[in-house]
Design a protein around this motif. Structure first.
Motif, PDB file in Angstrom:
ATOM      1  N   ASP A 172       0.863  -1.183   0.000  1.00  0.00           N
ATOM      2  CA  ASP A 172       0.000   0.000   0.000  1.00  0.00           C
ATOM      3  C   ASP A 172       0.903   1.238   0.000  1.00  0.00           C
ATOM      4  OD1 ASP A 172      -1.818   2.052   0.426  1.00  0.00           O
ATOM      5  OD2 ASP A 172      -3.039   0.872   1.831  1.00  0.00           O
ATOM      6  N   LEU A 173       1.330   1.614  -1.206  1.00  0.00           N
ATOM      7  CA  LEU A 173       2.329   2.662  -1.352  1.00  0.00           C
ATOM      8  C   LEU A 173       1.782   4.046  -1.010  1.00  0.00           C
ATOM      9  CD1 LEU A 173       4.199   1.379  -4.533  1.00  0.00           C
ATOM     10  CD2 LEU A 173       4.522   0.763  -2.143  1.00  0.00           C
ATOM     11  N   GLU A 174       0.479   4.249  -1.188  1.00  0.00           N
ATOM     12  CA  GLU A 174      -0.137   5.542  -0.835  1.00  0.00           C
ATOM     13  C   GLU A 174      -0.045   5.789   0.670  1.00  0.00           C
ATOM     14  OE1 GLU A 174      -1.825   7.871  -2.884  1.00  0.00           O
ATOM     15  OE2 GLU A 174      -0.987   6.767  -4.582  1.00  0.00           O
ATOM     16  N   LEU A 232      11.730   7.155   2.053  1.00  0.00           N
ATOM     17  CA  LEU A 232      10.976   7.804   0.978  1.00  0.00           C
ATOM     18  C   LEU A 232      11.661   7.593  -0.369  1.00  0.00           C
ATOM     19  CD1 LEU A 232       9.804  11.072   2.732  1.00  0.00           C
ATOM     20  CD2 LEU A 232       8.317   9.414   1.588  1.00  0.00           C
ATOM     21  N   GLN A 233      12.985   7.564  -0.384  1.00  0.00           N
ATOM     22  CA  GLN A 233      13.721   7.288  -1.625  1.00  0.00           C
ATOM     23  C   GLN A 233      13.461   5.862  -2.095  1.00  0.00           C
ATOM     24  OE1 GLN A 233      17.691   8.257  -0.346  1.00  0.00           O
ATOM     25  NE2 GLN A 233      17.513  10.405  -0.973  1.00  0.00           N
ATOM     26  N   ILE A 234      13.435   4.932  -1.164  1.00  0.00           N
ATOM     27  CA  ILE A 234      13.124   3.537  -1.513  1.00  0.00           C
ATOM     28  C   ILE A 234      11.712   3.456  -2.066  1.00  0.00           C
ATOM     29  CG2 ILE A 234      12.727   1.221  -0.552  1.00  0.00           C
ATOM     30  CD1 ILE A 234      14.993   1.909   1.500  1.00  0.00           C
ATOM     31  N   LEU A 235      10.792   4.141  -1.424  1.00  0.00           N
ATOM     32  CA  LEU A 235       9.398   4.161  -1.876  1.00  0.00           C
ATOM     33  C   LEU A 235       9.294   4.752  -3.283  1.00  0.00           C
ATOM     34  CD1 LEU A 235       6.382   3.719  -1.296  1.00  0.00           C
ATOM     35  CD2 LEU A 235       6.352   5.991  -0.280  1.00  0.00           C
ATOM     36  N   ASP A 236       9.998   5.854  -3.536  1.00  0.00           N
ATOM     37  CA  ASP A 236       9.978   6.461  -4.883  1.00  0.00           C
ATOM     38  C   ASP A 236      10.497   5.486  -5.921  1.00  0.00           C
ATOM     39  OD1 ASP A 236       8.900   8.847  -4.023  1.00  0.00           O
ATOM     40  OD2 ASP A 236      10.838   9.883  -3.881  1.00  0.00           O
ATOM     41  N   SER A 237      11.537   4.748  -5.583  1.00  0.00           N
ATOM     42  CA  SER A 237      12.092   3.748  -6.484  1.00  0.00           C
ATOM     43  C   SER A 237      11.064   2.652  -6.779  1.00  0.00           C
ATOM     44  CB  SER A 237      13.356   3.141  -5.880  1.00  0.00           C
ATOM     45  OG  SER A 237      13.852   2.117  -6.687  1.00  0.00           O
ATOM     46  N   LEU A 238      10.372   2.223  -5.731  1.00  0.00           N
ATOM     47  CA  LEU A 238       9.323   1.209  -5.938  1.00  0.00           C
ATOM     48  C   LEU A 238       8.205   1.743  -6.818  1.00  0.00           C
ATOM     49  CD1 LEU A 238       8.934  -0.327  -2.349  1.00  0.00           C
ATOM     50  CD2 LEU A 238       9.726  -1.504  -4.392  1.00  0.00           C
TER      51      LEU A 238
END
Length: 150
Positions: free
Chosen positions: A116-118, A139-145
């Motif tokens: 649930d990326l949101e 947050l950088q890892i999330l952006d990459s995903l």
């Protein structure tokens, strides 16, 4: 002199036995499990933390949801981690003690792991606003995903 020493040893022994009996018989389980749960958590014994704190009344000790959530996260049980961390977040557990940002960051990690990326982004951004040092990297890892899912 020998008798005086024996009497002193007897008194010390009786006091020690009395203390053990008092602790064993007159300490209610909630207090004992609460104390043992926090001790286990501080020693990174996550299975014991989960065991002890799941036997504590959350209404009596509402702060246990944070170490429970952190422990479930360490065990990669993200569903139970979210349940406990969400309650801690909603109740603002750790705000006064200075670890509310860690709760928000941990929720972001859990939601990321669940896909649930949101929600992950929301909690990681909250953690960043609160000054969590790990949230920027997360947050950088999330952006990459998110880039990889497009």
């Amino acid at each position: 002199m020998k008798k005086a020493l024996q009497i002193i040893i007897l008194i010390i022994g009786l006091l020690l036995v009395g203390a053990i009996v008092k602790y064993t018989l007159f300490t209610d389980n909630d207090n004992k499990f609460y104390k043992d749960g926090w001790t286990a958590y501080e020693n990174n014994q996550y299975d014991l933390t989960i065991f002890y704190l799941n036997h504590v009344d959350k209404n009596k000790f509402p702060d246990i949801v944070a170490p429970l959530g952190f422990s479930y996260l360490q065990k990669q049980d993200f569903g139970n981690a979210i349940t406990n961390l969400q309650e801690a977040y909603d109740r603002k557990i750790g705000e006064k003690e200075g670890y509310y940002d860690k709760i928000s960051n941990s929720l972001g990690i859990c939601y990321m792991q669940k896909g649930d990326l949101e929600k992950s982004k929301f909690y990681l951004q909250q953690a960043e606003k609160l000054g969590n040092p790990d949230s920027k990297r997360n947050l950088q890892i999330l952006d990459s995903l998110q880039q990889n899912t497009k």
